[in-house]
Write a protein that holds these residues in place. Sequence first.
Motif, PDB file in Angstrom:
ATOM      1  N   HIS A  19      45.698  -3.900 -19.922  1.00 22.98           N
ATOM      2  CA  HIS A  19      46.882  -3.216 -20.451  1.00 22.98           C
ATOM      3  C   HIS A  19      47.468  -2.268 -19.403  1.00 22.98           C
ATOM      4  O   HIS A  19      48.683  -2.223 -19.188  1.00 22.98           O
ATOM      5  CB  HIS A  19      46.515  -2.451 -21.714  1.00 22.98           C
ATOM      6  CG  HIS A  19      47.647  -1.721 -22.341  1.00 22.98           C
ATOM      7  ND1 HIS A  19      48.638  -2.353 -23.056  1.00 22.98           N
ATOM      8  CD2 HIS A  19      47.973  -0.396 -22.336  1.00 22.98           C
ATOM      9  CE1 HIS A  19      49.528  -1.467 -23.463  1.00 22.98           C
ATOM     10  NE2 HIS A  19      49.141  -0.270 -23.049  1.00 22.98           N
ATOM     11  N   ILE A  20      46.614  -1.519 -18.757  1.00 23.06           N
ATOM     12  CA  ILE A  20      47.069  -0.616 -17.699  1.00 23.06           C
ATOM     13  C   ILE A  20      47.660  -1.413 -16.543  1.00 23.06           C
ATOM     14  O   ILE A  20      48.664  -1.025 -15.942  1.00 23.06           O
ATOM     15  CB  ILE A  20      45.901   0.268 -17.224  1.00 23.06           C
ATOM     16  CG1 ILE A  20      45.522   1.269 -18.312  1.00 23.06           C
ATOM     17  CG2 ILE A  20      46.250   0.999 -15.923  1.00 23.06           C
ATOM     18  CD1 ILE A  20      44.227   1.993 -18.058  1.00 23.06           C
ATOM     19  N   ARG A  23      51.384  -2.387 -16.896  1.00 21.39           N
ATOM     20  CA  ARG A  23      52.319  -1.307 -16.543  1.00 21.39           C
ATOM     21  C   ARG A  23      52.364  -1.068 -15.047  1.00 21.39           C
ATOM     22  O   ARG A  23      53.442  -1.009 -14.445  1.00 21.39           O
ATOM     23  CB  ARG A  23      51.915  -0.022 -17.270  1.00 21.39           C
ATOM     24  CG  ARG A  23      52.751   1.186 -16.864  1.00 21.39           C
ATOM     25  CD  ARG A  23      52.449   2.393 -17.735  1.00 21.39           C
ATOM     26  NE  ARG A  23      51.058   2.792 -17.692  1.00 21.39           N
ATOM     27  CZ  ARG A  23      50.526   3.550 -16.719  1.00 21.39           C
ATOM     28  NH1 ARG A  23      51.266   3.953 -15.713  1.00 21.39           N
ATOM     29  NH2 ARG A  23      49.256   3.885 -16.783  1.00 21.39           N
ATOM     30  N   THR A  26      53.794  -4.048 -12.974  1.00 20.43           N
ATOM     31  CA  THR A  26      55.223  -4.206 -13.206  1.00 20.43           C
ATOM     32  C   THR A  26      56.012  -3.147 -12.456  1.00 20.43           C
ATOM     33  O   THR A  26      57.067  -3.429 -11.887  1.00 20.43           O
ATOM     34  CB  THR A  26      55.548  -4.125 -14.711  1.00 20.43           C
ATOM     35  OG1 THR A  26      54.791  -5.112 -15.398  1.00 20.43           O
ATOM     36  CG2 THR A  26      57.019  -4.392 -14.970  1.00 20.43           C
ATOM     37  N   GLU A  27      55.501  -1.921 -12.429  1.00 28.27           N
ATOM     38  CA  GLU A  27      56.225  -0.834 -11.782  1.00 28.27           C
ATOM     39  C   GLU A  27      56.023  -0.817 -10.267  1.00 28.27           C
ATOM     40  O   GLU A  27      56.969  -0.544  -9.519  1.00 28.27           O
ATOM     41  CB  GLU A  27      55.779   0.508 -12.363  1.00 28.27           C
ATOM     42  CG  GLU A  27      56.198   0.718 -13.815  1.00 28.27           C
ATOM     43  CD  GLU A  27      55.837   2.105 -14.326  1.00 28.27           C
ATOM     44  OE1 GLU A  27      55.302   2.911 -13.531  1.00 28.27           O
ATOM     45  OE2 GLU A  27      56.080   2.384 -15.509  1.00 28.27           O
ATOM     46  N   THR A  33      49.240  -1.595  -5.908  1.00 33.11           N
ATOM     47  CA  THR A  33      48.400  -1.089  -6.996  1.00 33.11           C
ATOM     48  C   THR A  33      46.940  -1.183  -6.585  1.00 33.11           C
ATOM     49  O   THR A  33      46.409  -2.278  -6.383  1.00 33.11           O
ATOM     50  CB  THR A  33      48.617  -1.891  -8.290  1.00 33.11           C
ATOM     51  OG1 THR A  33      49.995  -1.798  -8.675  1.00 33.11           O
ATOM     52  CG2 THR A  33      47.752  -1.337  -9.412  1.00 33.11           C
ATOM     53  N   TYR A  67      50.538 -10.560 -20.227  1.00 28.43           N
ATOM     54  CA  TYR A  67      51.992 -10.370 -20.288  1.00 28.43           C
ATOM     55  C   TYR A  67      52.666 -11.606 -20.869  1.00 28.43           C
ATOM     56  O   TYR A  67      53.605 -11.489 -21.667  1.00 28.43           O
ATOM     57  CB  TYR A  67      52.526 -10.088 -18.883  1.00 28.43           C
ATOM     58  CG  TYR A  67      54.009  -9.775 -18.843  1.00 28.43           C
ATOM     59  CD1 TYR A  67      54.474  -8.490 -19.102  1.00 28.43           C
ATOM     60  CD2 TYR A  67      54.931 -10.765 -18.543  1.00 28.43           C
ATOM     61  CE1 TYR A  67      55.828  -8.195 -19.060  1.00 28.43           C
ATOM     62  CE2 TYR A  67      56.292 -10.488 -18.508  1.00 28.43           C
ATOM     63  CZ  TYR A  67      56.731  -9.200 -18.762  1.00 28.43           C
ATOM     64  OH  TYR A  67      58.074  -8.927 -18.726  1.00 28.43           O
ATOM     65  N   HIS A 104      62.587   1.910 -20.482  1.00 28.87           N
ATOM     66  CA  HIS A 104      61.652   2.181 -19.388  1.00 28.87           C
ATOM     67  C   HIS A 104      62.362   2.695 -18.136  1.00 28.87           C
ATOM     68  O   HIS A 104      61.776   2.708 -17.047  1.00 28.87           O
ATOM     69  CB  HIS A 104      60.861   0.910 -19.063  1.00 28.87           C
ATOM     70  CG  HIS A 104      59.955   0.473 -20.175  1.00 28.87           C
ATOM     71  ND1 HIS A 104      58.892   1.223 -20.605  1.00 28.87           N
ATOM     72  CD2 HIS A 104      59.960  -0.643 -20.958  1.00 28.87           C
ATOM     73  CE1 HIS A 104      58.277   0.603 -21.594  1.00 28.87           C
ATOM     74  NE2 HIS A 104      58.900  -0.532 -21.832  1.00 28.87           N
ATOM     75  N   ARG A 107      62.433   1.045 -14.509  1.00 28.81           N
ATOM     76  CA  ARG A 107      61.295   1.050 -13.588  1.00 28.81           C
ATOM     77  C   ARG A 107      60.521  -0.261 -13.603  1.00 28.81           C
ATOM     78  O   ARG A 107      59.879  -0.600 -12.610  1.00 28.81           O
ATOM     79  CB  ARG A 107      60.329   2.190 -13.940  1.00 28.81           C
ATOM     80  CG  ARG A 107      60.877   3.593 -13.747  1.00 28.81           C
ATOM     81  CD  ARG A 107      59.760   4.628 -13.839  1.00 28.81           C
ATOM     82  NE  ARG A 107      58.954   4.441 -15.037  1.00 28.81           N
ATOM     83  CZ  ARG A 107      59.188   5.024 -16.196  1.00 28.81           C
ATOM     84  NH1 ARG A 107      60.248   5.817 -16.327  1.00 28.81           N
ATOM     85  NH2 ARG A 107      58.408   4.830 -17.231  1.00 28.81           N
ATOM     86  N   ARG A 108      60.531  -0.978 -14.712  1.00 26.29           N
ATOM     87  CA  ARG A 108      59.601  -2.094 -14.867  1.00 26.29           C
ATOM     88  C   ARG A 108      60.223  -3.462 -14.609  1.00 26.29           C
ATOM     89  O   ARG A 108      59.749  -4.212 -13.790  1.00 26.29           O
ATOM     90  CB  ARG A 108      58.970  -2.056 -16.253  1.00 26.29           C
ATOM     91  CG  ARG A 108      58.112  -0.827 -16.481  1.00 26.29           C
ATOM     92  CD  ARG A 108      57.310  -0.944 -17.764  1.00 26.29           C
ATOM     93  NE  ARG A 108      56.549   0.273 -18.012  1.00 26.29           N
ATOM     94  CZ  ARG A 108      55.715   0.429 -19.028  1.00 26.29           C
ATOM     95  NH1 ARG A 108      55.552  -0.549 -19.902  1.00 26.29           N
ATOM     96  NH2 ARG A 108      55.055   1.554 -19.183  1.00 26.29           N
TER      97      ARG A 108
END
Length: 208
Positions: A19-20, A23, A26-27, A33, A67, A104, A107-108
């Motif tokens: 889940h993290i 986000r 995507t950002e 990351t 996703y 959002h 940003r995403r």
Amino acid sequence: MNPRPSSRPRGATRDELVHIGVRMLTEKGYGQTGLDEILRTAGVPKGSFYHYFPSKEAYGLAVVEHYAQYFAKRLARAFDDDSLIPLDRLRRFVTEACAGMIRHEFRRGCLVGNLGQELGAHNDAFRERLEAVLGHWQARVADCLRAAIRAGELPPETDAEALAGFFWIAWEGAILRAKLTRSTAPLALCARVFFTQLLHAAPPSLPD
């Protein structure tokens, strides 16, 4: 010694990491990351990542799968709504997607589109999975357009498959441009041209 995993149930911790990841990837993208940042955000002990995923690539593919399942539900909510005529279902999807970009703060955007640009040229595992996801999305729009043909909203000679393919190529580009401009204008332009010039139908009314 390997660090011990989180005291949370294994499945719950894995789900939280995924889940993290949705986000963050995507950002920020896959390359920017870091695993330490993901683990820190999840409250999982540093170094315990491999208790849940064999590699960062496997983790990234799990994020894509999550996703894809989430987005399939969004598509179903729009396209399976029999209370709407077919083209209104497509208008609803476009309107909700635009609202999501605003929510959002641009940003995403789209995880699949973002990772396709970043990884598609040099990672076959991601390229094949991302293309399969886009193929599913295209099929949903094609089905909607074929329903519009049956309902008399579009002429019988309409090439639903080609239009659905064009829609996603244009829409993903519009999402990228919307992120750059931090504006819904590219989305509105894409929707207006697609509906008025290609479908000869009224475009959706999108939020500013």
